[in-house]
Write a protein that holds these residues in place. Sequence first.
Motif, PDB file in Angstrom:
ATOM      1  N   GLY A 152       0.927  -1.016   0.139  1.00  0.00           N
ATOM      2  CA  GLY A 152       0.010   0.068  -0.045  1.00  0.00           C
ATOM      3  C   GLY A 152       0.698   1.026   0.255  1.00  0.00           C
ATOM      4  O   GLY A 152       2.008   1.333   0.400  1.00  0.00           O
ATOM      5  N   GLU A 197       0.756   3.693   2.198  1.00  0.00           N
ATOM      6  CA  GLU A 197       1.656   4.222   3.243  1.00  0.00           C
ATOM      7  C   GLU A 197       2.896   3.446   3.687  1.00  0.00           C
ATOM      8  O   GLU A 197       3.740   3.884   4.076  1.00  0.00           O
ATOM      9  CB  GLU A 197       0.411   4.273   4.364  1.00  0.00           C
ATOM     10  CG  GLU A 197      -0.774   5.352   4.151  1.00  0.00           C
ATOM     11  CD  GLU A 197      -1.558   5.704   5.418  1.00  0.00           C
ATOM     12  OE1 GLU A 197      -1.623   4.645   6.223  1.00  0.00           O
ATOM     13  OE2 GLU A 197      -2.265   6.437   5.291  1.00  0.00           O
ATOM     14  N   PRO A 198       2.604   2.016   3.886  1.00  0.00           N
ATOM     15  CA  PRO A 198       3.791   1.351   4.277  1.00  0.00           C
ATOM     16  C   PRO A 198       4.921   1.525   2.969  1.00  0.00           C
ATOM     17  O   PRO A 198       6.267   1.378   3.541  1.00  0.00           O
ATOM     18  CB  PRO A 198       3.268  -0.027   4.179  1.00  0.00           C
ATOM     19  CG  PRO A 198       1.882  -0.303   3.644  1.00  0.00           C
ATOM     20  CD  PRO A 198       1.347   1.191   3.901  1.00  0.00           C
ATOM     21  N   ARG A 208       4.182  -5.476   7.067  1.00  0.00           N
ATOM     22  CA  ARG A 208       3.699  -4.264   6.833  1.00  0.00           C
ATOM     23  C   ARG A 208       2.491  -4.124   7.813  1.00  0.00           C
ATOM     24  O   ARG A 208       2.028  -2.921   8.366  1.00  0.00           O
ATOM     25  CB  ARG A 208       2.947  -4.357   5.314  1.00  0.00           C
ATOM     26  CG  ARG A 208       1.951  -5.662   5.124  1.00  0.00           C
ATOM     27  CD  ARG A 208       1.454  -5.523   3.668  1.00  0.00           C
ATOM     28  NE  ARG A 208       2.370  -6.503   2.839  1.00  0.00           N
ATOM     29  CZ  ARG A 208       2.194  -6.645   1.651  1.00  0.00           C
ATOM     30  NH1 ARG A 208       1.223  -6.085   0.749  1.00  0.00           N
ATOM     31  NH2 ARG A 208       2.974  -7.166   0.863  1.00  0.00           N
ATOM     32  N   GLU A 209       1.608  -5.202   8.450  1.00  0.00           N
ATOM     33  CA  GLU A 209       0.812  -4.950   9.423  1.00  0.00           C
ATOM     34  C   GLU A 209       1.652  -4.497  10.851  1.00  0.00           C
ATOM     35  O   GLU A 209       0.916  -3.287  11.258  1.00  0.00           O
ATOM     36  CB  GLU A 209      -0.050  -6.347   9.925  1.00  0.00           C
ATOM     37  CG  GLU A 209      -1.434  -6.655   8.985  1.00  0.00           C
ATOM     38  CD  GLU A 209      -0.588  -7.218   7.580  1.00  0.00           C
ATOM     39  OE1 GLU A 209       0.261  -8.089   7.706  1.00  0.00           O
ATOM     40  OE2 GLU A 209      -1.308  -7.012   6.515  1.00  0.00           O
ATOM     41  N   THR A 210       2.540  -4.875  11.130  1.00  0.00           N
ATOM     42  CA  THR A 210       3.124  -4.495  12.280  1.00  0.00           C
ATOM     43  C   THR A 210       3.592  -2.874  12.180  1.00  0.00           C
ATOM     44  O   THR A 210       3.502  -2.029  13.056  1.00  0.00           O
ATOM     45  CB  THR A 210       4.461  -5.337  12.681  1.00  0.00           C
ATOM     46  OG1 THR A 210       4.248  -6.678  12.588  1.00  0.00           O
ATOM     47  CG2 THR A 210       5.087  -4.955  13.934  1.00  0.00           C
ATOM     48  N   SER A 227       2.295  -0.631  10.209  1.00  0.00           N
ATOM     49  CA  SER A 227       1.136   0.322  10.413  1.00  0.00           C
ATOM     50  C   SER A 227       1.014   0.855  11.732  1.00  0.00           C
ATOM     51  O   SER A 227       0.288   1.857  11.755  1.00  0.00           O
ATOM     52  CB  SER A 227      -0.042  -0.353   9.677  1.00  0.00           C
ATOM     53  OG  SER A 227      -0.560  -1.384  10.565  1.00  0.00           O
ATOM     54  N   PHE A 259       2.134   4.583  12.390  1.00  0.00           N
ATOM     55  CA  PHE A 259       1.483   5.757  11.368  1.00  0.00           C
ATOM     56  C   PHE A 259       0.537   6.579  12.300  1.00  0.00           C
ATOM     57  O   PHE A 259      -0.679   6.054  12.482  1.00  0.00           O
ATOM     58  CB  PHE A 259       1.075   5.236  10.066  1.00  0.00           C
ATOM     59  CG  PHE A 259       1.795   4.522   9.153  1.00  0.00           C
ATOM     60  CD1 PHE A 259       3.096   4.932   9.238  1.00  0.00           C
ATOM     61  CD2 PHE A 259       1.401   3.724   8.609  1.00  0.00           C
ATOM     62  CE1 PHE A 259       3.820   4.081   8.244  1.00  0.00           C
ATOM     63  CE2 PHE A 259       1.937   2.777   7.633  1.00  0.00           C
ATOM     64  CZ  PHE A 259       3.586   3.004   7.590  1.00  0.00           C
ATOM     65  N   ARG A 296      -1.932  11.791   9.945  1.00  0.00           N
ATOM     66  CA  ARG A 296      -2.170  11.811   8.771  1.00  0.00           C
ATOM     67  C   ARG A 296      -2.670  13.225   8.353  1.00  0.00           C
ATOM     68  O   ARG A 296      -3.716  13.866   8.990  1.00  0.00           O
ATOM     69  CB  ARG A 296      -3.020  10.670   8.055  1.00  0.00           C
ATOM     70  CG  ARG A 296      -2.615   9.462   8.158  1.00  0.00           C
ATOM     71  CD  ARG A 296      -3.629   8.330   7.981  1.00  0.00           C
ATOM     72  NE  ARG A 296      -2.927   6.985   8.165  1.00  0.00           N
ATOM     73  CZ  ARG A 296      -2.849   6.238   8.917  1.00  0.00           C
ATOM     74  NH1 ARG A 296      -3.456   6.878  10.136  1.00  0.00           N
ATOM     75  NH2 ARG A 296      -2.507   5.140   8.945  1.00  0.00           N
TER      76      ARG A 296
END
Length: 348
Positions: free
Chosen positions: A142, A144-145, A307-309, A311, A314, A317
Amino acid sequence: MLAAVTRSPGVMVVDDVPEPGPPGPRDVIVRPEAVGICGSDLHFYTGDTGALSGARSFFPRIQGHEFSAVVEQLGRDCPAGVRAGDRVAVWPLRGCGRCYPCRSGRANACVSLDLVGIHRDGGLQQLVPVPVSQLFGVGDLGSEPAAFVEPMSIAVHALGRAGIPDGEQAIILGAGPIGLATVLAATAAGARVMAADPVPARRDLALTMGAENAAWGGDGGLLDAVQAWTHGPGAPVVIDTTGDPGALAQATRLVCSAGRVVVVGMSAAAAPLRSGVFPEKEIDVLGSSCATAADFRSAIALVQAHRETISALFSHRFPLTHAREAIECVANPAAGAVKVLIAVGGPG
Ligand SMILES: [Zn+2]
Ligand SMILES: [Zn+2]
């Protein structure tokens, strides 16, 4: 199109700027999606460019060196592997190709480094030309990552400098985005990690990223915690990501004899240091600057796998129109920011 222009220190204005012309033969016009804001952006914004190379003039500048983007238009000599519509992460670095570090394969330490978002305009605009050699496909990541690949590449490079064998203990000073990326990359590589940071929420995040221990308590308290954890006089590896000039002296106390200290955090300030500690403990002190293309590729794989870790990092925004608030959020400790992202969005 819109751009956030840092006109002079402390003055950032979101304004209409001309779109770039057609790309050069080996350049690509990309459309930035997510741009990470970090401590170096804040230093740059406030005019504290002392830790950056040389006495070059930096302003006005469109900042943004941590970003994901979509390929919009290719120059005529770009390799066939890159296609319009691909999501990419931008490796912001270009070396001169002539100096000793460049000739030694270490363009990341080039004496006249050229960084997107620092020495040339970066991601805080709706379209930006980038040499195709600085674009890396990120597959199905994605936006963001994908914007976290650049900070992760800093961590990967620091770990390469540290050379931590599997199962070895490492202290990571500072649990900001770079420190937390270093915790994740180190534990993924098999190291045992203790993170040190005065902010409890950041210590909790370090545990989420894989640290087995997270501590603080000032200098003495931290030394006690490290000695208890290592069952001895310190850890074989200490990585400083704080940018606090006093951290190097602290690292020399926390590292064991024959250990390594890697300094990632940047500061223009001086701090007292007892030089005798280097021969007494036979410590290796290694600087770590930016990241190589190989580090950047490894960082993409790490971000894809975790990627989940990631996130969880963040925290805030903002849209491009509120870029200045994003910088102020990084500057304000009460905001509790970890990684602040700006969503750029396309023109028109
Ligand atoms: Zn950064
Ligand atoms: Zn060079």
